[in-house]
Design a protein around this motif. Sequence first.
Motif, short mmCIF file in Angstrom:
data_model
loop_
_atom_site.label_atom_id
_atom_site.label_comp_id
_atom_site.label_asym_id
_atom_site.label_seq_id
_atom_site.Cartn_x
_atom_site.Cartn_y
_atom_site.Cartn_z
N LEU A 400 50.87 68.76 -106.49
CA LEU A 400 49.99 67.63 -106.80
C LEU A 400 50.74 66.54 -107.55
O LEU A 400 50.59 65.34 -107.24
N GLU A 401 51.53 66.91 -108.53
CA GLU A 401 52.28 65.94 -109.30
C GLU A 401 53.31 65.23 -108.42
O GLU A 401 53.45 64.00 -108.48
N ARG A 402 53.97 65.99 -107.58
CA ARG A 402 54.98 65.42 -106.68
C ARG A 402 54.31 64.46 -105.68
O ARG A 402 54.86 63.39 -105.36
N LEU A 403 53.14 64.84 -105.20
CA LEU A 403 52.43 64.01 -104.23
C LEU A 403 51.95 62.71 -104.87
O LEU A 403 52.05 61.63 -104.27
N SER A 404 51.45 62.79 -106.09
CA SER A 404 51.00 61.59 -106.80
C SER A 404 52.15 60.58 -106.94
O SER A 404 51.98 59.38 -106.70
N GLN A 405 53.32 61.08 -107.32
CA GLN A 405 54.48 60.20 -107.49
C GLN A 405 54.93 59.62 -106.15
O GLN A 405 55.29 58.44 -106.05
N ALA A 406 54.90 60.46 -105.10
CA ALA A 406 55.34 60.01 -103.78
C ALA A 406 54.40 58.94 -103.23
O ALA A 406 54.84 57.96 -102.61
N LEU A 407 53.10 59.11 -103.44
CA LEU A 407 52.13 58.12 -102.97
C LEU A 407 52.36 56.77 -103.64
O LEU A 407 52.27 55.72 -103.00
N GLN A 408 52.66 56.80 -104.93
CA GLN A 408 52.90 55.55 -105.67
C GLN A 408 54.15 54.84 -105.15
O GLN A 408 54.26 53.61 -105.23
N ALA A 409 55.08 55.62 -104.61
CA ALA A 409 56.35 55.05 -104.15
C ALA A 409 56.28 54.49 -102.73
O ALA A 409 57.15 53.72 -102.33
N CYS A 410 55.26 54.86 -101.96
CA CYS A 410 55.13 54.37 -100.58
C CYS A 410 54.87 52.87 -100.57
O CYS A 410 54.09 52.35 -101.38
N GLY A 414 51.71 44.46 -94.18
CA GLY A 414 51.40 43.87 -92.88
C GLY A 414 50.10 44.43 -92.32
O GLY A 414 49.41 43.76 -91.55
N ILE A 415 49.81 45.66 -92.67
CA ILE A 415 48.55 46.30 -92.31
C ILE A 415 47.95 46.89 -93.59
O ILE A 415 48.66 47.15 -94.55
N THR A 416 46.65 47.08 -93.58
CA THR A 416 45.98 47.74 -94.70
C THR A 416 45.95 49.23 -94.43
O THR A 416 45.66 49.66 -93.32
N THR A 417 46.28 50.04 -95.45
CA THR A 417 46.25 51.50 -95.28
C THR A 417 45.38 52.13 -96.37
O THR A 417 44.97 51.48 -97.32
N ASN A 418 45.15 53.41 -96.21
CA ASN A 418 44.35 54.15 -97.20
C ASN A 418 45.22 54.78 -98.29
O ASN A 418 44.78 55.71 -98.97
N LEU A 419 46.42 54.27 -98.49
CA LEU A 419 47.28 54.79 -99.56
C LEU A 419 46.60 54.74 -100.94
O LEU A 419 46.66 55.73 -101.69
N PRO A 420 45.93 53.64 -101.31
CA PRO A 420 45.25 53.62 -102.61
C PRO A 420 44.17 54.70 -102.74
O PRO A 420 43.96 55.25 -103.82
N MET A 421 43.49 54.98 -101.64
CA MET A 421 42.47 56.03 -101.65
C MET A 421 43.08 57.39 -101.97
O MET A 421 42.56 58.16 -102.79
N HIS A 422 44.20 57.69 -101.32
CA HIS A 422 44.87 58.97 -101.57
C HIS A 422 45.36 59.05 -103.01
O HIS A 422 45.28 60.12 -103.65
N ALA A 423 45.89 57.95 -103.53
CA ALA A 423 46.35 57.93 -104.92
C ALA A 423 45.20 58.24 -105.87
O ALA A 423 45.36 59.00 -106.84
N ALA A 424 44.03 57.66 -105.59
CA ALA A 424 42.85 57.93 -106.42
C ALA A 424 42.38 59.37 -106.28
O ALA A 424 41.98 60.00 -107.26
N LEU A 425 42.44 59.90 -105.07
CA LEU A 425 42.06 61.30 -104.84
C LEU A 425 42.89 62.26 -105.67
O LEU A 425 42.38 63.22 -106.26
N MET A 426 44.20 62.00 -105.72
CA MET A 426 45.10 62.90 -106.45
C MET A 426 44.83 62.89 -107.95
O MET A 426 45.21 63.82 -108.66
#
Length: 455
Positions: A400-410, A414-426
């Motif tokens: 979980l900790e590794r995933l939170s950091q990785a999501l922040q680094a993505c 040019g397109i909108t993605t659900n990256l912020p949603m995943h960051a909030a989920l974690m």
Amino acid sequence: MSTIKRVLIANRGEIAVRIISTCQRLGIETVLAASDADLQSLAARLADQVVRIGPARSADSYLNVEKVVAAAVKVKADALHPGYGFLSENQHLAKACADAGVLFIGPTVEQLDAVGDKLKARANALDAGLPVVPGGEVNCLEDAQALIRQVGCPALIKAVGGGGGRGMKLVYEPEKLAETIEMAIAEAQAAFGDPRVYLERFVTSGRHVEVQILADGERAIHLGTRDCSVQRRYQKLVEEAPAPLLTDSLRSSMQDAAVAFAKHLKYRGLGTVELLVDCERNTFYFLEMNARIQVEHPVTEAICGLDLVQEQISVAEGRPLQLTQDQIQFTGHAIECRINAEDWTRDFQPSPGDVTQAWFPAGPGIRVDTHIQRGAKVPPYYDSLVAKLIVHGATREEALERLSQALQACRIQGITTNLPMHAALMQDSGFARGGVDTAYFTRFLEQAAQEVSHG
């Protein structure tokens, strides 16, 4: 050494890239079957050869059995890998491949029929000794009324030919049954060309847990569990392996049941037995079997150290399983986030377009499966999945900790993605505890909306 020399990949996106990677390592030549929209894709650039199969629209290309098989014959492919989605579980494709002398990397025609028809799958599950959700086939309104008296409300109406969360309708009140049945039948006919539906009890507090199966027609083994309960409208968003917070006895029973089902079918290939854990009753029911590789297969690869595409190819070539159940060792915990081109703040509106930046993190325990790079085009014709971010840690907490950091680094622009949603989920305490049910994500969205309105 592989006996297959050339494979036609009848798919697109990240799974096409994934299959190419394994084939190249095995020394197998790859030919990508591509629509007009994908002729300049990353998969097209990575494949040894590209063959056009039609216009961008799926019905004119990836879903056209005749065009796909003709392409395999044209390029003299020994085998065809269907990936997931599209025609991957289509028995007509498997039969057409057999008739054309092309090896289908997947189960037999009979096995695809046995699990593709949900009523046949239920019957086979019962024959194999698996529990199924109380319910049955609906041939008329009277059938439905009798069943709903047995199972109660809420109840779930499902299309017999459905899959991927499509063709499902909830009935909360008996008075709404007639109109809901009518809508379900119409949608089933339109989406799958099969108007048949069935009705079953809706488990109000349930978890979606699945067991990965690998079998060679004689022996079957399991590769552990996955939890796929974080869903929106029956579409998975986050998957993890092993499924957290299951008792040892329940986990063992589910794995044994999945193996028993595969053995009953004399199954050949990679498959996933999907089960519904009833949290209130502490039991489980058979849902369905997916006779293909899953989107979420990387989390299983992470904890068991196998290449599942390689295992698929090996079994398709007629080789017996190289591993026994005792040799499968599970290590650590893995979590996958599906990164989609959609705006989660606008009811998940699709966001096709040109990718102006695509940067993904790297490091120990981090894996990214994607088909986008800077300059890539995300067409509007297909599924919105653009990448999968997978992390592996010694424990769930570390993952979980590794995933939170990785999501922040993505970085995807040019397109909108659900990256912020995943960051909030974690960061959500409910997900952090683990073992959420299938209604969790709806509650998460409601909470997020309240925070925005009060923010």
